[in-house]
Motif scaffolding. Structure first.
Motif, PDB file in Angstrom:
ATOM      1  N   LYS A   1       0.846  -1.193   0.000  1.00 23.80           N
ATOM      2  CA  LYS A   1       0.000   0.000   0.000  1.00 23.80           C
ATOM      3  C   LYS A   1       0.887   1.252   0.000  1.00 23.80           C
ATOM      4  O   LYS A   1       1.652   1.489   0.923  1.00 23.80           O
ATOM      5  N   GLU A   2       0.818   1.988  -1.092  1.00 28.11           N
ATOM      6  CA  GLU A   2       1.582   3.231  -1.263  1.00 28.11           C
ATOM      7  C   GLU A   2       3.068   3.033  -0.939  1.00 28.11           C
ATOM      8  O   GLU A   2       3.613   3.674  -0.033  1.00 28.11           O
ATOM      9  N   PRO A   3       3.747   2.140  -1.661  1.00 28.77           N
ATOM     10  CA  PRO A   3       5.186   1.935  -1.398  1.00 28.77           C
ATOM     11  C   PRO A   3       5.991   3.198  -1.703  1.00 28.77           C
ATOM     12  O   PRO A   3       5.737   3.883  -2.700  1.00 28.77           O
ATOM     13  N   ILE A   4       6.911   3.507  -0.833  1.00 28.67           N
ATOM     14  CA  ILE A   4       7.693   4.748  -1.007  1.00 28.67           C
ATOM     15  C   ILE A   4       8.541   4.716  -2.260  1.00 28.67           C
ATOM     16  O   ILE A   4       8.937   5.754  -2.775  1.00 28.67           O
ATOM     17  N   TRP A   5       8.860   3.517  -2.747  1.00 27.28           N
ATOM     18  CA  TRP A   5       9.729   3.391  -3.920  1.00 27.28           C
ATOM     19  C   TRP A   5       9.054   3.893  -5.185  1.00 27.28           C
ATOM     20  O   TRP A   5       9.718   4.194  -6.153  1.00 27.28           O
ATOM     21  N   THR A   6       7.717   3.960  -5.187  1.00 24.05           N
ATOM     22  CA  THR A   6       7.006   4.427  -6.376  1.00 24.05           C
ATOM     23  C   THR A   6       6.438   5.829  -6.185  1.00 24.05           C
ATOM     24  O   THR A   6       5.740   6.350  -7.039  1.00 24.05           O
ATOM     25  N   THR A   7       6.738   6.421  -5.037  1.00 28.87           N
ATOM     26  CA  THR A   7       6.240   7.782  -4.769  1.00 28.87           C
ATOM     27  C   THR A   7       7.086   8.805  -5.524  1.00 28.87           C
ATOM     28  O   THR A   7       8.317   8.798  -5.410  1.00 28.87           O
TER      29      THR A   7
END
Length: 226
Positions: free
Chosen positions: A219-225
């Motif tokens: 859920k909302e991984p920082i790697w794709t933010t």
């Protein structure tokens, strides 16, 4: 620059307290953990016999040591080369034990254990439960073993120097900074001098796909933010 010395010994047996002696010692100078080309190497007459089982390991028989110096004759030169910096060896307590037994016979101070860097301990910490002999580590790091038919202190030092680089950071050999068709992927260079650089790991397409699948489950991984 940081100077250290990587060294190895060959001996008449396994226990200096029962009379076994050093018959060969080799040492390589390291600056920033890389060999400079300066080395010390000598064969030593042990003033006793060499058991057959020991000779089978290192290939050194007593007849090969006729006319070679006694340890007392090389002690000063060896100590000068070892200097006062860190001392690197594979299964270092073994080599420290033998050299300190030889120095004790001459009334010389022992090598301080605080100087010890044991590559076997480093390997066990990095590869727990795996074979961590010098041969095993060379094979793991793709280091050429073709010349190692028997134990030889100087050759073992040169092999261990390559292993030590890998254990303490690693370098990619045979690569350049050329584009190689992957402009966005960094590559590393193996230099003969200078401080260590980290090993660069480049994932393949299957690994990138597996990573993307894994991120898709979060859920909302920082790697794709952004």
């Amino acid at each position: 620059m940081t100077r250290s010395v990587l060294f190895d010994t060959e001996t008449t047996g396994l226990n200096p307290l029962s009379g076994d002696r050093v018959i060969e010692v080799a040492a390589l100078e390291l600056i920033n953990d890389l060999p400079t080309g300066q080395h010390y190497h000598t064969l030593i007459h042990p003033e006793r016999d060499i058991p057959e089982e020991a000779a089978r390991v290192h290939g050194i028989t007593l007849d090969k040591l006729v006319g070679k110096p006694r340890f007392a004759e090389i002690a000063d030169a060896l100590l000068d080369f070892l200097g006062d910096g860190p001392l690197v060896a594979h299964n270092a307590p073994f080599d420290f034990g033998f050299l300190n037994a030889e120095f004790a016979r001459l009334g010389r101070p022992a090598l301080a254990m605080e100087r010890m860097v044991d590559t076997l301990a480093l390997a066990k910490a990095r590869f727990p439960g795996m074979p961590n002999s010098l041969d095993a580590l060379c094979r793991r790091f793709d280091i050429d073993l073709s010349e190692r038919t028997t134990h030889n202190a100087l050759l073992d030092c040169r092999l261990l120097a390559e292993v030590y680089v890998e254990l303490t950071g690693g370098r990619q050999r045979g690569l350049s900074l050329a584009d190689a068709g992957q402009a966005t992927m960094p590559v590393a260079v193996y230099d003969a001098v200078g401080p260590r650089s980290p090993r660069i790991i480049t994932p393949n397409e299957a690994e990138l796909a597996a990573h993307a699948t894994f991120l898709g489950k979060l859920k909302e991984p920082i790697w794709t933010t952004p």
